[in-house]
Scaffold this motif. Structure first.
Motif, PDB file in Angstrom:
ATOM      1  N   LYS A  48     -37.461 -20.310  10.265  1.00 23.57           N
ATOM      2  CA  LYS A  48     -38.867 -20.608   9.998  1.00 23.57           C
ATOM      3  C   LYS A  48     -39.630 -19.317   9.748  1.00 23.57           C
ATOM      4  O   LYS A  48     -39.095 -18.212   9.915  1.00 23.57           O
ATOM      5  N   LYS A  49     -40.881 -19.473   9.374  1.00 24.49           N
ATOM      6  CA  LYS A  49     -41.749 -18.324   9.168  1.00 24.49           C
ATOM      7  C   LYS A  49     -42.189 -17.754  10.511  1.00 24.49           C
ATOM      8  O   LYS A  49     -42.433 -18.499  11.465  1.00 24.49           O
ATOM      9  N   LEU A  50     -42.275 -16.447  10.570  1.00 16.33           N
ATOM     10  CA  LEU A  50     -42.763 -15.774  11.760  1.00 16.33           C
ATOM     11  C   LEU A  50     -43.892 -14.812  11.371  1.00 16.33           C
ATOM     12  O   LEU A  50     -44.062 -14.492  10.198  1.00 16.33           O
ATOM     13  N   VAL A  51     -44.621 -14.360  12.367  1.00 15.11           N
ATOM     14  CA  VAL A  51     -45.741 -13.449  12.137  1.00 15.11           C
ATOM     15  C   VAL A  51     -45.459 -12.103  12.790  1.00 15.11           C
ATOM     16  O   VAL A  51     -45.063 -12.041  13.968  1.00 15.11           O
ATOM     17  N   LEU A  52     -45.620 -11.049  12.022  1.00 16.54           N
ATOM     18  CA  LEU A  52     -45.564  -9.676  12.528  1.00 16.54           C
ATOM     19  C   LEU A  52     -47.009  -9.227  12.734  1.00 16.54           C
ATOM     20  O   LEU A  52     -47.785  -9.169  11.791  1.00 16.54           O
ATOM     21  N   ARG A  53     -47.356  -8.926  13.979  1.00 14.62           N
ATOM     22  CA  ARG A  53     -48.731  -8.532  14.304  1.00 14.62           C
ATOM     23  C   ARG A  53     -48.740  -7.077  14.770  1.00 14.62           C
ATOM     24  O   ARG A  53     -48.036  -6.708  15.719  1.00 14.62           O
ATOM     25  N   ILE A  54     -49.542  -6.270  14.104  1.00 14.32           N
ATOM     26  CA  ILE A  54     -49.606  -4.838  14.390  1.00 14.32           C
ATOM     27  C   ILE A  54     -50.977  -4.505  14.964  1.00 14.32           C
ATOM     28  O   ILE A  54     -52.007  -4.877  14.399  1.00 14.32           O
ATOM     29  N   ALA A  55     -50.982  -3.830  16.100  1.00 13.19           N
ATOM     30  CA  ALA A  55     -52.232  -3.393  16.727  1.00 13.19           C
ATOM     31  C   ALA A  55     -52.514  -1.961  16.297  1.00 13.19           C
ATOM     32  O   ALA A  55     -51.802  -1.036  16.685  1.00 13.19           O
ATOM     33  N   THR A  56     -53.539  -1.769  15.494  1.00 13.99           N
ATOM     34  CA  THR A  56     -53.850  -0.428  14.987  1.00 13.99           C
ATOM     35  C   THR A  56     -54.737   0.374  15.934  1.00 13.99           C
ATOM     36  O   THR A  56     -54.864   1.588  15.807  1.00 13.99           O
ATOM     37  N   ASP A  57     -55.359  -0.317  16.884  1.00 12.53           N
ATOM     38  CA  ASP A  57     -56.224   0.349  17.853  1.00 12.53           C
ATOM     39  C   ASP A  57     -56.505  -0.641  18.974  1.00 12.53           C
ATOM     40  O   ASP A  57     -56.071  -1.797  18.929  1.00 12.53           O
ATOM     41  N   SER A  58     -57.233  -0.206  19.994  1.00  9.31           N
ATOM     42  CA  SER A  58     -57.566  -1.076  21.118  1.00  9.31           C
ATOM     43  C   SER A  58     -59.063  -1.075  21.356  1.00  9.31           C
ATOM     44  O   SER A  58     -59.656  -0.035  21.646  1.00  9.31           O
ATOM     45  N   GLN A  59     -59.682  -2.236  21.246  1.00  5.67           N
ATOM     46  CA  GLN A  59     -61.097  -2.359  21.565  1.00  5.67           C
ATOM     47  C   GLN A  59     -61.346  -2.201  23.063  1.00  5.67           C
ATOM     48  O   GLN A  59     -62.463  -1.918  23.493  1.00  5.67           O
ATOM     49  N   MET A  60     -60.304  -2.426  23.845  1.00  6.43           N
ATOM     50  CA  MET A  60     -60.434  -2.394  25.306  1.00  6.43           C
ATOM     51  C   MET A  60     -60.018  -1.047  25.887  1.00  6.43           C
ATOM     52  O   MET A  60     -59.898  -0.893  27.101  1.00  6.43           O
ATOM     53  N   ASP A  61     -59.767  -0.083  25.007  1.00  3.60           N
ATOM     54  CA  ASP A  61     -59.327   1.251  25.431  1.00  3.60           C
ATOM     55  C   ASP A  61     -58.047   1.193  26.267  1.00  3.60           C
ATOM     56  O   ASP A  61     -57.867   1.961  27.222  1.00  3.60           O
ATOM     57  N   LEU A  62     -57.152   0.286  25.889  1.00  5.95           N
ATOM     58  CA  LEU A  62     -55.875   0.149  26.589  1.00  5.95           C
ATOM     59  C   LEU A  62     -54.874   1.160  26.058  1.00  5.95           C
ATOM     60  O   LEU A  62     -54.840   1.450  24.860  1.00  5.95           O
ATOM     61  N   LYS A  63     -54.039   1.663  26.927  1.00  6.85           N
ATOM     62  CA  LYS A  63     -52.987   2.580  26.503  1.00  6.85           C
ATOM     63  C   LYS A  63     -51.893   1.842  25.729  1.00  6.85           C
ATOM     64  O   LYS A  63     -51.220   2.435  24.892  1.00  6.85           O
ATOM     65  N   ASN A  64     -51.698   0.565  26.038  1.00 10.65           N
ATOM     66  CA  ASN A  64     -50.651  -0.210  25.377  1.00 10.65           C
ATOM     67  C   ASN A  64     -51.218  -1.570  24.972  1.00 10.65           C
ATOM     68  O   ASN A  64     -50.997  -2.573  25.646  1.00 10.65           O
ATOM     69  N   GLN A  65     -51.969  -1.582  23.873  1.00  9.20           N
ATOM     70  CA  GLN A  65     -52.650  -2.782  23.410  1.00  9.20           C
ATOM     71  C   GLN A  65     -51.678  -3.910  23.108  1.00  9.20           C
ATOM     72  O   GLN A  65     -51.883  -5.055  23.514  1.00  9.20           O
ATOM     73  N   ILE A  66     -50.597  -3.616  22.409  1.00 10.39           N
ATOM     74  CA  ILE A  66     -49.701  -4.693  21.968  1.00 10.39           C
ATOM     75  C   ILE A  66     -48.959  -5.322  23.137  1.00 10.39           C
ATOM     76  O   ILE A  66     -48.711  -6.526  23.157  1.00 10.39           O
ATOM     77  N   ARG A  67     -48.606  -4.539  24.139  1.00 11.59           N
ATOM     78  CA  ARG A  67     -47.930  -5.089  25.316  1.00 11.59           C
ATOM     79  C   ARG A  67     -48.875  -5.997  26.092  1.00 11.59           C
ATOM     80  O   ARG A  67     -48.465  -7.011  26.655  1.00 11.59           O
ATOM     81  N   TYR A  68     -50.150  -5.650  26.112  1.00 12.61           N
ATOM     82  CA  TYR A  68     -51.154  -6.482  26.778  1.00 12.61           C
ATOM     83  C   TYR A  68     -51.282  -7.829  26.072  1.00 12.61           C
ATOM     84  O   TYR A  68     -51.314  -8.887  26.713  1.00 12.61           O
ATOM     85  N   GLU A  69     -51.340  -7.801  24.735  1.00 10.57           N
ATOM     86  CA  GLU A  69     -51.418  -9.047  23.973  1.00 10.57           C
ATOM     87  C   GLU A  69     -50.178  -9.909  24.183  1.00 10.57           C
ATOM     88  O   GLU A  69     -50.273 -11.129  24.330  1.00 10.57           O
ATOM     89  N   TYR A  70     -49.030  -9.268  24.175  1.00  7.30           N
ATOM     90  CA  TYR A  70     -47.776 -10.002  24.350  1.00  7.30           C
ATOM     91  C   TYR A  70     -47.758 -10.693  25.716  1.00  7.30           C
ATOM     92  O   TYR A  70     -47.354 -11.853  25.835  1.00  7.30           O
ATOM     93  N   GLY A  71     -48.210  -9.988  26.748  1.00  6.19           N
ATOM     94  CA  GLY A  71     -48.258 -10.576  28.077  1.00  6.19           C
ATOM     95  C   GLY A  71     -49.190 -11.772  28.151  1.00  6.19           C
ATOM     96  O   GLY A  71     -48.894 -12.768  28.831  1.00  6.19           O
ATOM     97  N   ALA A  72     -50.313 -11.703  27.435  1.00  3.73           N
ATOM     98  CA  ALA A  72     -51.245 -12.829  27.410  1.00  3.73           C
ATOM     99  C   ALA A  72     -50.609 -14.049  26.746  1.00  3.73           C
ATOM    100  O   ALA A  72     -50.743 -15.179  27.236  1.00  3.73           O
ATOM    101  N   LEU A  73     -49.905 -13.830  25.642  1.00  2.00           N
ATOM    102  CA  LEU A  73     -49.246 -14.944  24.960  1.00  2.00           C
ATOM    103  C   LEU A  73     -48.151 -15.558  25.823  1.00  2.00           C
ATOM    104  O   LEU A  73     -47.903 -16.773  25.754  1.00  2.00           O
ATOM    105  N   GLU A  74     -47.495 -14.744  26.638  1.00  3.54           N
ATOM    106  CA  GLU A  74     -46.499 -15.265  27.584  1.00  3.54           C
ATOM    107  C   GLU A  74     -47.166 -16.210  28.589  1.00  3.54           C
ATOM    108  O   GLU A  74     -46.615 -17.263  28.929  1.00  3.54           O
ATOM    109  N   LEU A  75     -48.335 -15.828  29.074  1.00  6.73           N
ATOM    110  CA  LEU A  75     -49.050 -16.678  30.026  1.00  6.73           C
ATOM    111  C   LEU A  75     -49.474 -18.000  29.403  1.00  6.73           C
ATOM    112  O   LEU A  75     -49.616 -19.010  30.099  1.00  6.73           O
ATOM    113  N   LEU A  76     -49.671 -18.000  28.098  1.00  9.79           N
ATOM    114  CA  LEU A  76     -50.212 -19.165  27.406  1.00  9.79           C
ATOM    115  C   LEU A  76     -49.170 -20.055  26.746  1.00  9.79           C
ATOM    116  O   LEU A  76     -49.504 -21.108  26.204  1.00  9.79           O
TER     117      LEU A  76
END
Length: 332
Positions: A48-76
């Motif tokens: 099937k089709k998949l999505v590649l999502r790239i975090a170019t910066d962090s609005q939340m001033d996180l050191k690891n923006q993409i890992r934070y997003e990934y963790g949120a999607l795991e919770l959901l």
């Protein structure tokens, strides 16, 4: 918008084998925000089709923006209302940014005039998901104050910029003075909330369960009223459309949300909490636009969009700022 060079990703043996890429697999632009770019590609492995999502910066001033997003999607992932996460790479070796891979979900953007009931159902399902307090999400002690502090920081970037307009600065400063009087009135329990619920972050693909919320860039462990206030605020609805919801439409949405919520059944009680977040989110939207206006003056900005830039300028107009003051901040 400038594209990111994905050649190293296309050639990486592990990535190719993990997702079953064809030779010269194309990554097509799916969409982008101000701080992320999303591509779509075909995977033989997942068929099937998949999505590649790239975090170019962090609005939340996180050191690891993409890992934070990934963790949120795991919770959901059990809500069936969000993309299921598949893979995360935060090494910044193949490309100079962290990225994740998640499932592709079909759907069109939210229509405020016809889809409020569907949006209320989807959002209630997400807020109904039990989230343990041991999660790694940010948890502001006082959410209203946290948003206000964020507003001040964003406004400071505009106030001190050489691109600042004096009248606009003074108007926003007056609104922020009003905002000091907005108090926290939280009811219910904390859960995962999105905090950025504009119409483009909804995917509508059916009457009931086939409707989704995407773009989990800034989730926190907060109160549902904050999400509802952001969703209903004119600074949100006007962003991708030209719509500002009437009071009748706002109360209809609150009522539909309560019908589907495990926590809230009294729409009047919930509204007392939501309206404060709605007003504070007006300030957040305006000060974000002020900050973004300064960023758009940088000719080397990685992601830019003419439509977005015009909207930013419209939010900083005297007409829009006056409307927010009269309609949403006068009582404070």
């Amino acid at each position: 918008m400038n594209k990111i060079n994905l050649d190293n990703l296309r050639k990486d043996k592990d990535f190719i084998e993990r997702f079953g890429l064809e030779d010269k697999e194309e990554f097509s632009i799916l969409g982008h925000g101000e701080y992320n770019i999303n591509y779509i590609f075909n995977s033989k492995t997942y068929n099937k089709k998949l999505v590649l999502r790239i975090a170019t910066d962090s609005q939340m001033d996180l050191k690891n923006q993409i890992r934070y997003e990934y963790g949120a999607l795991e919770l959901l992932k059990n809500t069936n209302r969000t993309p299921k996460p598949i893979y995360c790479d935060d090494r910044k070796e193949l490309i100079p940014y962290g990225f994740l891979v998640m499932e592709y979900l079909p759907g069109r953007h939210l229509d405020y005039k016809n889809d409020l009931e569907l949006a209320a159902e989807a959002l209630a399902d997400i807020h109904n998901e039990p989230i343990l307090e041991t999660n790694k999400l940010l948890k502001p002690e006082n959410p209203i104050e946290a948003i206000y502090e964020e507003c001040l920081k964003m406004f400071d970037k505009y106030r001190t910029s050489k691109h600042m307009d004096i009248d606009t600065k003074d108007n926003i400063k007056y609104l922020l003075e009003k905002g000091k009087n907005i108090k926290t009135l939280d009811i219910g329990n904390r859960t995962i909330i999105n905090t950025e619920l504009n119409s483009g972050n909804f995917l509508i693909d059916g009457e009931k369960s086939n409707n989704y919320i995407v773009d989990w860039e800034k989730p926190i462990y907060g109160y549902p009223a904050q999400d509802l206030g952001h969703f209903l605020a004119p600074t949100t609805t006007f962003w991708k459309t030209d719509i500002i919801l009437s009071r009748e439409e706002i109360l209809f949405f609150i009522d539909e949300y309560c019908k589907n919520s495990n926590q809230y059944k009294d729409e009047k009680e919930l509204w007392e909490s939501v309206k404060n977040y709605l007003s504070m989110n007006c300030l957040r939207g305006i000060t974000w636009c002020a900050m973004a206006y300064v960023e758009y003056q940088n000719p080397n900005k990685l992601i830019s969009n003419d439509y977005t830039y015009e909207k930013i300028k419209s939010y900083l107009s005297n007409e829009f700022l006056d409307m927010v003051r009269e309609e949403y901040l006068n009582e404070y």
